[in-house]
Design an enzyme around this catalytic site. Structure first.
Site, mmCIF file in Angstrom:
data_model
loop_
_atom_site.group_PDB
_atom_site.id
_atom_site.type_symbol
_atom_site.label_atom_id
_atom_site.label_comp_id
_atom_site.label_asym_id
_atom_site.label_seq_id
_atom_site.Cartn_x
_atom_site.Cartn_y
_atom_site.Cartn_z
ATOM 1 N N HIS A 259 -2.891 8.729 3.933
ATOM 2 C CA HIS A 259 -3.054 10.323 2.865
ATOM 3 C C HIS A 259 -1.636 9.771 1.984
ATOM 4 C CE1 HIS A 259 -6.308 12.113 5.493
ATOM 5 N NE2 HIS A 259 -5.556 10.929 6.183
ATOM 6 N N ARG B 47 -4.380 5.314 -0.320
ATOM 7 C CA ARG B 47 -5.004 6.981 -0.109
ATOM 8 C C ARG B 47 -6.538 6.374 -0.140
ATOM 9 N NH1 ARG B 47 -2.464 10.681 -4.273
ATOM 10 N NH2 ARG B 47 -3.781 12.628 -3.122
ATOM 11 N N HIS B 48 -7.101 7.484 1.075
ATOM 12 C CA HIS B 48 -8.738 7.167 1.108
ATOM 13 C C HIS B 48 -9.118 7.553 -0.258
ATOM 14 C CE1 HIS B 48 -8.672 11.596 0.221
ATOM 15 N NE2 HIS B 48 -7.589 11.686 0.426
ATOM 16 N N ARG C 171 -12.652 11.153 5.548
ATOM 17 C CA ARG C 171 -12.147 10.578 4.228
ATOM 18 C C ARG C 171 -11.711 9.695 4.617
ATOM 19 N NH1 ARG C 171 -8.824 15.098 4.906
ATOM 20 N NH2 ARG C 171 -6.456 15.086 4.173
ATOM 21 N N GLU D 52 -3.153 13.248 8.209
ATOM 22 C CA GLU D 52 -2.854 13.940 6.824
ATOM 23 C C GLU D 52 -1.095 15.332 7.570
ATOM 24 O OE1 GLU D 52 -0.404 13.946 4.569
ATOM 25 O OE2 GLU D 52 -1.581 14.582 2.585
#
Ligand code: ATP
Length: 450
Positions: free
Chosen positions: A390, A254-255, A304, A325
């Protein structure tokens, strides 16, 4: 004829043991009545040619794209019928007793195939060697009686290194060899292969030219595709031609933590927090330690995720819109509590039907799975790849690689600041989890970014 073998007296279907009369000519033209008739995907090939591997992998893919598929492995029926202690003698061409038993197991398995397809299944993958004209004629007959389509998938592998590796890395761990040591297992399996070679009749363009099939040669060096019949078969061909068996890993992360994560807001396009930035550093160090010289990095197009890749020492990163996302539609930027207050009924539906719920003017998990299909296919083609995106997207990717159902998918845990390393092995994926020990909002119990 060696006699007539009556298999299913109740329905009056009689399969002769010897199908020579057909094989010398060709199978009669056969078209099922419906375009969308259930399909029996039938493996063909000598032992240790990757049949089970391909069957399971294709099954996982077809289920993931929403086609109800089940793999039927005749070896399991054999072990249930005669035990799992049979060494190579059991597979000799001249072992008539054993041959009959093996044939009965194949038929019992086909009976279950028909039950599955008659009760809503769309594709049954019939995983056995099916190396003779006679066996394939039996499968064609069976399918004709039930109105099923048939698609053959033959694996031909003359690369002795691949076969040797398959025996050493996979076959010696088969349930057939739990009571013998590894060296004995290797020798015995090689003898078993020889027995199959004695009777092997590869799919023949001359004799079986009207069948639908793909031949996969030397694990994807070449393909021969014949007489493809319909959407499903072309999807299977497309998938098989994009898969490979080279060693590699897929890294998923994930970021880093973002401003919106701290505020427990859904979606948006906010910046990384200081902790998120720290994770970007830690991720770069982690990847450096993996010492990969061919790594590709893919991110979503959101800030992000792009910023999380900023310290990686790679030539370029690629930004995929398909990795963005899940679109939360009219609820984008809100917290779950705000949604609950504003639309309590809607919130209940989200909780009750997490996979199929579609955010108004946004997406559902099901929509996300559909848009990820090109990403999945490209991941199948690549070697080492790091994907930074995401939570919902990673849940879908993990569900694909680890074969989770749509019911399990929304509950898969994808913590912040953790790298998942997926490495394909025998019939699945090994998962290693590396928390990089950078605190994040979610580890303090706050919401994720979806
Ligand atoms: P058996 O007939 O004994 O069941 P099998 O043909 O089903 O054998 P698998 O058990 O599937 O063989 O062999 C697994 C191994 O085959 C894996 O290590 C995988 O990497 C390798 N493999 C996958 N696809 C192919 C292919 N097309 N050709 C050769 N090997 C392959």
């Amino acid at each position: 004829h060696q006699g007539v073998f009556v298999l299913r007296e109740k329905r009056g279907v009689i399969y002769p043991l010897d199908y020579k009369y057909r094989v010398d000519t060709c199978y009669p033209e056969y078209y099922p009545r419906f375009v969308n008739a259930p399909t029996v995907i039938t493996l063909v090939g000598l032992p240790a040619r990757g049949k089970t591997y391909m069957a399971k992998k294709l099954g996982r893919y077809l289920n993931w794209i929403g086609i109800k598929t089940k793999v039927f492995n005749v070896g399991e029926y054999r072990r249930r019928a005669v035990g799992s202690d049979k060494l190579h003698d059991f597979f000799r061409v001249d072992n008539t007793e054993a041959y009959k038993k093996r044939r009965q197991c194949a038929i019992a398995c086909l009976e279950d195939v028909s039950k599955f397809l008659n009760r809503g299944g769309q594709v049954a993958i019939f995983d056995a060697t099916n190396t003779t004209f006679e066996r394939r004629a039996l499968i064609m007959d069976f399918s004709k009686n039930h109105g099923f389509k048939v698609f053959f998938m033959e694996s031909i592998c003359e690369d002795t290194d691949i076969v040797a590796a398959n025996i050493k890395e996979v076959k010696v761990f088969s349930p057939d060899y739990v009571t013998v040591d590894r060296d004995t297992a290797v020798d015995d399996f090689r003898e078993r292969i020889k027995h199959y070679e004695d009777a092997y009749q590869p799919l023949s363009l001359e004799k079986e030219g009207n069948l639908s099939f793909i031949k996969i040669i030397n694990a994807g060096e070449q393909y021969l595709v014949n007489n493809i019949d319909g959407y499903l078969q072309s999807r299977a061909v497309y998938f098989l031609m994009n898969s490979h068996i080279k060693k590699r890993s897929i890294y998923l992360a994930r970021h880093g933590e973002s401003e919106f994560n701290v505020q427990k807001r859904l979606g948006g396009d906010s910046d990384l927090t200081v902790r998120g930035e720290e994770f970007s550093f830690a991720l770069a160090r982690f990847i450096e330690d993996e010492k990969l010289n061919d790594l590709k990095v893919w991110t979503s197009q959101l800030k992000r995720a792009v910023d999380t890749a900023q310290y990686l020492k790679v030539v370029s990163t690629e930004r995929w819109k398909a990795l963005n996302e899940m679109d939360h539609g009219i609820y984008d930027g809100m917290t779950k509590d705000e949604i609950k207050k504003m639309a309590p009924e809607e919130h209940k539906v989200i909780e009750e039907h997490p996979f199929n719920y579609r955010y108004p003017r946004g997406e559902s998990y099901s929509d996300v799975c559909a848009r990820l299909e090109p990403v999945i296919m490209e991941l199948e083609r690549q070697s080492n790849v790091l994907v930074i995106c995401h939570e919902a997207i990673l849940q879908c990717l993990m569900a694909y690689f680890l074969d989770h159902s749509s019911g399990e998918l929304p509950n898969l845990s994808i913590p912040f600041h953790t790298v998942f390393k997926l490495t394909p092995i025998a019939y699945g994926c090994r998962v290693e989890r590396y928390p990089l020990f950078v605190t994040a909002a979610s580890s303090a119990g706050s919401a994720s970014d979806k």
